[in-house]
Design a protein around this motif. Sequence first.
Motif, short mmCIF file in Angstrom:
data_model
loop_
_atom_site.label_atom_id
_atom_site.label_comp_id
_atom_site.label_asym_id
_atom_site.label_seq_id
_atom_site.Cartn_x
_atom_site.Cartn_y
_atom_site.Cartn_z
N MET A 107 6.42 17.17 -13.42
CA MET A 107 6.12 18.49 -13.96
C MET A 107 5.43 19.32 -12.86
SD MET A 107 4.08 19.12 -17.52
CE MET A 107 5.15 18.23 -18.64
N THR A 108 5.97 20.50 -12.58
CA THR A 108 5.36 21.34 -11.52
C THR A 108 4.12 22.03 -12.10
OG1 THR A 108 7.64 21.87 -11.07
CG2 THR A 108 5.98 23.03 -9.75
N PRO A 109 2.98 21.97 -11.37
CA PRO A 109 1.79 22.65 -11.91
C PRO A 109 2.02 24.15 -12.08
CG PRO A 109 1.22 21.23 -10.06
CD PRO A 109 2.72 21.24 -10.14
N LEU A 110 1.39 24.73 -13.10
CA LEU A 110 1.49 26.17 -13.33
C LEU A 110 0.90 26.90 -12.13
CD1 LEU A 110 0.12 26.85 -16.94
CD2 LEU A 110 2.48 27.05 -16.15
N GLU A 111 1.49 28.03 -11.81
CA GLU A 111 0.91 28.85 -10.74
C GLU A 111 -0.37 29.49 -11.28
OE1 GLU A 111 2.81 31.90 -8.23
OE2 GLU A 111 4.62 30.91 -9.02
N PHE A 160 7.71 17.64 -36.43
CA PHE A 160 7.46 17.38 -35.00
C PHE A 160 6.13 18.00 -34.58
CE2 PHE A 160 10.15 21.21 -35.15
CZ PHE A 160 9.37 22.11 -34.42
N ALA A 161 5.64 17.54 -33.43
CA ALA A 161 4.40 18.07 -32.88
C ALA A 161 4.62 18.43 -31.41
CB ALA A 161 3.28 17.05 -33.01
N VAL A 162 4.17 19.63 -31.04
CA VAL A 162 4.30 20.10 -29.66
C VAL A 162 2.89 20.29 -29.10
CG1 VAL A 162 5.15 21.96 -28.17
CG2 VAL A 162 6.46 21.30 -30.20
N GLY A 163 2.61 19.67 -27.96
CA GLY A 163 1.31 19.86 -27.31
C GLY A 163 1.47 20.81 -26.14
N ILE A 164 0.58 21.80 -26.02
CA ILE A 164 0.64 22.68 -24.85
C ILE A 164 -0.69 22.61 -24.10
CG2 ILE A 164 2.37 24.25 -25.85
CD1 ILE A 164 0.19 26.29 -26.33
N ASP A 165 -0.60 22.75 -22.78
CA ASP A 165 -1.81 22.62 -21.96
C ASP A 165 -1.57 23.26 -20.59
OD1 ASP A 165 -4.45 20.71 -22.36
OD2 ASP A 165 -4.01 21.10 -20.25
N LEU A 166 -2.68 23.55 -19.90
CA LEU A 166 -2.58 24.13 -18.55
C LEU A 166 -2.41 23.06 -17.48
CD1 LEU A 166 -5.57 26.69 -18.61
CD2 LEU A 166 -3.16 27.14 -19.11
N SER A 167 -2.77 21.80 -17.79
CA SER A 167 -2.80 20.76 -16.76
C SER A 167 -1.51 19.94 -16.77
CB SER A 167 -4.00 19.84 -17.00
OG SER A 167 -3.80 18.62 -16.30
N ILE A 226 -6.52 27.84 -14.99
CA ILE A 226 -5.35 27.06 -14.52
C ILE A 226 -5.77 26.27 -13.28
CG2 ILE A 226 -3.02 27.21 -13.53
CD1 ILE A 226 -2.57 29.69 -15.34
N LYS A 227 -6.51 26.94 -12.38
CA LYS A 227 -6.98 26.24 -11.17
C LYS A 227 -7.90 25.10 -11.57
CE LYS A 227 -7.52 30.03 -8.22
NZ LYS A 227 -8.49 30.92 -7.69
N TYR A 228 -8.86 25.43 -12.45
CA TYR A 228 -9.88 24.45 -12.81
C TYR A 228 -9.25 23.21 -13.47
CZ TYR A 228 -13.63 22.07 -15.22
OH TYR A 228 -14.48 21.10 -15.67
N TRP A 229 -8.39 23.41 -14.45
CA TRP A 229 -7.88 22.26 -15.21
C TRP A 229 -6.86 21.46 -14.42
CZ3 TRP A 229 -10.64 20.40 -18.96
CH2 TRP A 229 -11.49 21.26 -19.66
N ASN A 230 -6.28 22.06 -13.39
CA ASN A 230 -5.38 21.27 -12.55
C ASN A 230 -6.17 20.53 -11.48
OD1 ASN A 230 -2.38 21.48 -13.34
ND2 ASN A 230 -3.22 23.52 -13.69
N ALA A 231 -7.11 21.25 -10.82
CA ALA A 231 -7.91 20.57 -9.78
C ALA A 231 -8.86 19.56 -10.43
CB ALA A 231 -8.71 21.60 -9.01
N GLY A 232 -9.43 19.95 -11.59
CA GLY A 232 -10.49 19.13 -12.19
C GLY A 232 -9.98 17.99 -13.06
N SER A 233 -8.67 17.88 -13.24
CA SER A 233 -8.21 16.90 -14.21
C SER A 233 -8.44 15.46 -13.73
CB SER A 233 -6.76 17.13 -14.61
OG SER A 233 -5.94 16.95 -13.52
N ALA A 234 -8.64 15.28 -12.39
CA ALA A 234 -8.88 13.92 -11.87
C ALA A 234 -10.11 13.33 -12.56
CB ALA A 234 -9.11 13.98 -10.37
N TYR A 235 -11.10 14.17 -12.77
CA TYR A 235 -12.34 13.70 -13.41
C TYR A 235 -12.08 13.24 -14.86
CZ TYR A 235 -15.74 15.77 -16.68
OH TYR A 235 -16.49 16.07 -17.77
N TYR A 236 -11.20 13.96 -15.56
CA TYR A 236 -10.87 13.55 -16.94
C TYR A 236 -10.10 12.23 -16.94
CZ TYR A 236 -12.68 17.75 -18.97
OH TYR A 236 -13.55 18.71 -19.40
#
Length: 287
Positions: free
Chosen positions: A1-5, A77-84, A14-24
Amino acid sequence: MTPLEPKGPNAEQIKYWNAGSAYYFTHKDAIRAAHPPITRRLIDRAAAAIGERVLDVGCGFGDLTMELARRVGPSGFAVGIDLSSAMLEEAEGSARAAGLRNTRFENCDAQTYVFQEPAFDLTVSQFGAMFFADPVAAFRNIRSALRRGGRIAFQCWQSRERNQCVSIPLSAVARFAELPPSPPPEAPGRFGLADPDRLARILDSAGFADGAIEDIREKLLIGGGLGLDNAVKWFLDVEFRATLAQIPKELRPRIEDGMRDALGPYLTDTGVLMESATWLVTARTPR
Ligand SMILES: C[S@@+](CC[C@H](N)C(=O)[O-])C[C@H]1O[C@@H](n2cnc3c(N)ncnc32)[C@H](O)[C@@H]1O
């Protein structure tokens, strides 16, 4: 999955949840161990029924999305949406491993994504709705994804002061060091929807009806359990890592001792248990 611009009104998030997701990723198990009592309250209120179509906003690793997919069964059905994108890849892998074929994950911003049609019966969110740059625009957009008479049920944090699991450890740090200033109360972030009057106005302006805001108090297991040291480490290395990064390192041993003293009274046989305060919000789209 390509990260959102990182562009649009929520570029910083968008920056925070992509860069910071390692911590999660590193602390996924401890986060999962803390949430069940509040997740259960949300699932009960959401009351997903067989055959329903569910949207999970800010789904993270997709645990709630998958639970709701099970509840609505193969006819729903269930659809999950997220920035990461990284979290969504993990969510997709978990859904595949669990054999869930009625689950899908989309990498998008809930505030700006153009939902093709009002296809959902129910929108849920566990701590994924406090980060919008423009909450009215975001909730209005989420409403556009719901059919007439569709439901929303989501959870967000009450203020720092009302959350013992934040205020007690934070005052332990404040005894030894000056805390950096808190962000303005309405800024997007963990406590961004803490004011219930503002929350009610946002829902109203976004076109929701029959809004109800419930005061939920539940004890959370801190740091995944396993004793005091683990809870101390959780606050210093995880929850308050950004705050601690701004405090001189040589104060760390005293803060650590102070934290151990502050958390001691909350140690139980299962680990450190502390009271949380969240809002459980429900509303409907007009019929
Ligand atoms: C605190 S985490 C909660 C994750 C998950 N719901 C849980 O309970 O563990 C917040 C999540 O909301 C997502 N998020 C924040 N703003 C968003 C937006 N505008 N659109 C979609 N997701 C968003 C973040 O990427 C992050 O995964």
